[in-house]
Design a protein around this motif. Structure first.
Motif, mmCIF file in Angstrom:
data_model
loop_
_atom_site.group_PDB
_atom_site.id
_atom_site.type_symbol
_atom_site.label_atom_id
_atom_site.label_comp_id
_atom_site.label_asym_id
_atom_site.label_seq_id
_atom_site.Cartn_x
_atom_site.Cartn_y
_atom_site.Cartn_z
ATOM 1 N N ARG A 282 -6.476 109.264 43.925
ATOM 2 C CA ARG A 282 -5.565 109.012 42.804
ATOM 3 C C ARG A 282 -4.139 109.434 43.129
ATOM 4 O O ARG A 282 -3.383 109.888 42.269
ATOM 5 N N GLU B 78 -1.458 107.326 41.173
ATOM 6 C CA GLU B 78 -1.248 107.755 39.794
ATOM 7 C C GLU B 78 -0.382 109.012 39.741
ATOM 8 O O GLU B 78 0.501 109.140 38.886
ATOM 9 N N ARG C 270 3.478 109.434 38.029
ATOM 10 C CA ARG C 270 3.851 110.448 37.044
ATOM 11 C C ARG C 270 5.072 111.229 37.512
ATOM 12 O O ARG C 270 5.945 111.589 36.706
ATOM 13 N N TRP D 15 -3.580 116.356 34.937
ATOM 14 C CA TRP D 15 -2.734 115.805 33.876
ATOM 15 C C TRP D 15 -3.624 115.109 32.861
ATOM 16 O O TRP D 15 -4.780 114.786 33.128
ATOM 17 N N GLN D 16 -3.087 114.901 31.687
ATOM 18 C CA GLN D 16 -3.809 114.238 30.614
ATOM 19 C C GLN D 16 -3.595 112.732 30.684
ATOM 20 O O GLN D 16 -2.532 112.257 31.099
ATOM 21 N N ILE D 17 -4.614 112.010 30.273
ATOM 22 C CA ILE D 17 -4.530 110.555 30.215
ATOM 23 C C ILE D 17 -4.978 110.107 28.835
ATOM 24 O O ILE D 17 -5.796 110.781 28.190
ATOM 25 N N THR E 14 -9.636 106.083 27.140
ATOM 26 C CA THR E 14 -9.894 104.651 27.288
ATOM 27 C C THR E 14 -10.623 104.122 26.066
ATOM 28 O O THR E 14 -11.632 104.695 25.650
#
Length: 543
Positions: free
Chosen positions: A256, A259, A263, A289-291, A294
Motif C-alpha cells: 500500500r 496509498e 496521503r 491512517w483512517q479510511i 467501504t
C-alpha cells in the motif's frame, strides 16, 4: 425441534476503517540507534507517569483533568508529544476498563455453571445442552470451595469497577510475569531486561491533517527520509534546524505504498510508530491512517456469482464453492496453517492461508465468502467444559477474532464481500445431510467439508437440508411429499410443469394441458367439480 434456537439471518460484514503498514528501518548508524533509545526512554518515563495519573483520576476524569495532564507534560516534551501521550494513556485505561467488564462476566458465567452442577445429585448424567452433576463427592467438595473463591474475586472486581480502579502494566503483564520464570522462557536476566525496557519505550506520534506530510512530530517524506521532533530536554542533540533529528537511512512501504504516498502529497494525517524487535535486533516503522468505511453491497448482489463456504478449524480452513442454486461444485479445498510457536509465526500462518483462499476465490470468479460468526469468549471456561482440557485447549487456540479481522481487511482490498452466518448446527446438519451424498469412490468428504457446504447454503438463504429425490414408484405421494421444493418467490411453483414440444412428445396440439393443473375442471369421483343427479345435496338444518 422445540429445543432448537432461532437462527439469525446472514449479513455482509462491514469493511475495515483503518490501515496499518509496517516496514523495516535498515542501515541505522550507531548514533541513530542511540538517539532512538534516548527519545524512547525519555518519553516512556513520561508515559508511565501520565498513565499513573490517569488511573488515579478514575471516574473523575474530565476535559479539565485531561488538559491539566497535558500542560504538565508539555515542558518536558512538546505540545504534540504531550497530546499523543495523554491520548495513549486514556485509550489504555479504556481498554483495561473493557477487559475488566469481560472478566466480571466470565466470573459470573463460571459461578452460574458451578451453582447449577452443585444443585444436582452427585453422579447424575447431563444432556447435550446442560451438564450434569459432579462425578464424585470429592469433586463436589472441591467445586464448592472454588465457588467461594470466585465469589471473592467477583466482589473485588465489582468493587474496583465501581471505584473506577483498573490494573494496567506498561510493557505487558505476561512479560512482567516472565521475569519469575526465566528458565521456562529460555531467557537470561539481561535478555529479559532488554525486552522489558524496549516494550516500555514510547516512540509514537499521531498524525495531523493539513500539516506537512501529515505529521509534525515523526515526519516521513515521500523520498523516505525520517525525521523526529526531539523533546525539549534533548533538542541540543538535533542534527538539523528547528530541533529535528534526521535518520541516515531511507524507508519505503512495499505494501500500500501508493496509498501512503497519495496521503503525503495531500498532507493528510498519517500516524507513525517506531519500535525495536529485541529478539531479531531490528527496528521497524509502522504507518497507520483512517479510511472511510467501504459501503456494504446488498446481500443479493454479493451472491450473484455463487459463494464459497468456509469452515474454520484448529489447523485448516475447509472451503467449498457453491453455485447460485446452492449446489456444491468442483472439489473441496483445504488451506492448512500451524498455530504453534510465536505470535508472529501464528499471524503469518493465518495470513498465508487467507491469501491462498482469496486467490482461489478470485480464480473461481466468486464475489462472496461465507464464514461463521464465531465467538468463543464464553465457550472456553473450565467451569463449562470441566475435565475436557483438550477441547478447551482446542477452541482457545482457534484465532476466531484475528482471522475474521484479517479476512475482512484483506478481502476489502480485493473486492470480495465477507458474509457472516449464524454458526448454529452447521457442523451437525452438514454432516447429516451432505457428508454421505458427497462421498464417492474417488473422494472422501469429511465432516468439515460438509459444514462448509452448510455454511454456504445458509448464507444464500437456502435450508441446509438437501432436496430429496422424487418418489421412486410412481407420481403419487405414496412415499411422502418432498421436504424441499421451489422457493416461495418462484412464480408458478404450485402449477403443473408445462408440456414442451420436442422429440419425446412428437407433437402437442394447441391448448393441450392448459387445464391440467385445474383440479376443479377434472371429472373425478369425490371432487367438487363433479356433476350428476347422484350427487347428494347438503341436508337442511330443519331435519
Amino acid at each position: 425441534m422445540g429445543g432448537l434456537r432461532e437462527v439469525a439471518e446472514p449479513f455482509v460484514v462491514s469493511g475495515p476503517t483503518g490501515v496499518a503498514v509496517r516496514t523495516r528501518v535498515k542501515h541505522l548508524t550507531p548514533e541513530d540507534e542511540k538517539m532512538l533509545r534516548l527519545v524512547g526512554v525519555h518519553l516512556g518515563g513520561l508515559a508511565s507517569k501520565d498513565l499513573k495519573t490517569r488511573c488515579q483520576d478514575g471516574l473523575e476524569h474530565s476535559a479539565d483533568t485531561w488538559a491539566a495532564r497535558k500542560r504538565d507534560l508539555t515542558p518536558a516534551s512538546s505540545s504534540r508529544w504531550a497530546g499523543t501521550i495523554t491520548k495513549a494513556s486514556h485509550d489504555q485505561w479504556a481498554l483495561a476498563r473493557r477487559c475488566q467488564l469481560t472478566h466480571i462476566q466470565n466470573l459470573e458465567a463460571g459461578m452460574r455453571a458451578i451453582e447449577h452442577r452443585l444443585s444436582l445429585p452427585v453422579g447424575q448424567k447431563g444432556s447435550r445442552r446442560a451438564p450434569g452433576g459432579y462425578r464424585s463427592q470429592q469433586e463436589w467438595h472441591a467445586k464448592a470451595r472454588r465457588l467461594h473463591v470466585l465469589e471473592d474475586r467477583l466482589a473485588a472486581a465489582r468493587a474496583d469497577r465501581a471505584a473506577g480502579l483498573v490494573h494496567v502494566v506498561r510493557g505487558g503483564k505476561r512479560l512482567a510475569r516472565t521475569r519469575h520464570h526465566l528458565d521456562a522462557a529460555r531467557l537470561t536476566e539481561p535478555q529479559w531486561r532488554r525486552r522489558w525496557e524496549a516494550e516500555r519505550w514510547f516512540l509514537a506520534a499521531d498524525g495531523e491533517s493539513g500539516k506537512r506530510h501529515g505529521n509534525e512530530t515523526i515526519r516521513v517524506s515521500p523520498e523516505g527520509e525520517v525525521s523526529i521532533k526531539l523533546p525539549t530536554p534533548l533538542r541540543h542533540l538535533a542534527n538539523t534546524p528547528h530541533g529535528r533529528y534526521v535518520l541516515a537511512c531511507r524507508v519505503t512501504f512495499p505494501h500500500r505504498g501508493q496509498e501512503w504516498a497519495d496521503r503525503l502529497a495531500a498532507n493528510r494525517a498519517v500516524a507513525y510508530r517506531i519500535h525495536l524487535d529485541v529478539g531479531r535486533d531490528r527496528w521497524y516503522l509502522t504507518a497507520s491512517w483512517q479510511i472511510p468505511p467501504t459501503p456494504t453491497i446488498p446481500l443479493a448482489a454479493a451472491l450473484a456469482d455463487g459463494v464459497i463456504g468456509v469452515d474454520m478449524n484448529a489447523d485448516h480452513l475447509a472451503a467449498w464453492r457453491l453455485d447460485v442454486h446452492g449446489n456444491p461444485t468442483g472439489t473441496p479445498r483445504r488451506f492448512f496453517y500451524d498455530l504453534s510457536g510465536t505470535a508472529q509465526h501464528r499471524d503469518a500462518q493465518v495470513r498465508h492461508a487467507l491469501t491462498r483462499l482469496l486467490h482461489w476465490a478470485r480464480a473461481c470468479g466468486v464475489k462472496a465468502i461465507a464464514i461463521e460468526d464465531l465467538d468463543f469468549t464464553a465457550e472456553k471456561t473450565r467451569e463449562k467444559h470441566g475435565r475436557k482440557k483438550r477441547f478447551r485447549r482446542l477452541i482457545s487456540g482457534m484465532p476466531t477474532g484475528r482471522l475474521r479481522a484479517r479476512l475482512t481487511s484483506m478481502a476489502d482490498h480485493t473486492g470480495i464481500a465477507i458474509i457472516g452466518v449464524d454458526p448454529a448446527y452447521t457442523s451437525r446438519w452438514g454432516a447429516e445431510h451432505w457428508q454421505k451424498p458427497l462421498t464417492s469412490n474417488t473422494r472422501k468428504t469429511t465432516r468439515h467439508d460438509a459444514a462448509a457446504v452448510a455454511i454456504g447454503r445458509r448464507a444464500q438463504g437456502y435450508p441446509i437440508r438437501r432436496r430429496t429425490a422424487p418418489p421412486p414408484a410412481h407420481r403419487s405421494d405414496e412415499q411422502g411429499h418432498r421436504t424441499v421444493q421451489a422457493r416461495p418467490g418462484i412464480p408458478g411453483r404450485e402449477g403443473p410443469r408445462p408440456r414442451i414440444p420436442g422429440p419425446r412428445t412428437r407433437s402437442v396440439r394447441t391448448g393441450c394441458g392448459v387445464k391440467a393443473g385445474d383440479q376443479c375442471a377434472q371429472h373425478r369421483s369425490g371432487h367438487a367439480a363433479e356433476h350428476g343427479p347422484w350427487q347428494q345435496d347438503s341436508l337442511p338444518l330443519s331435519l
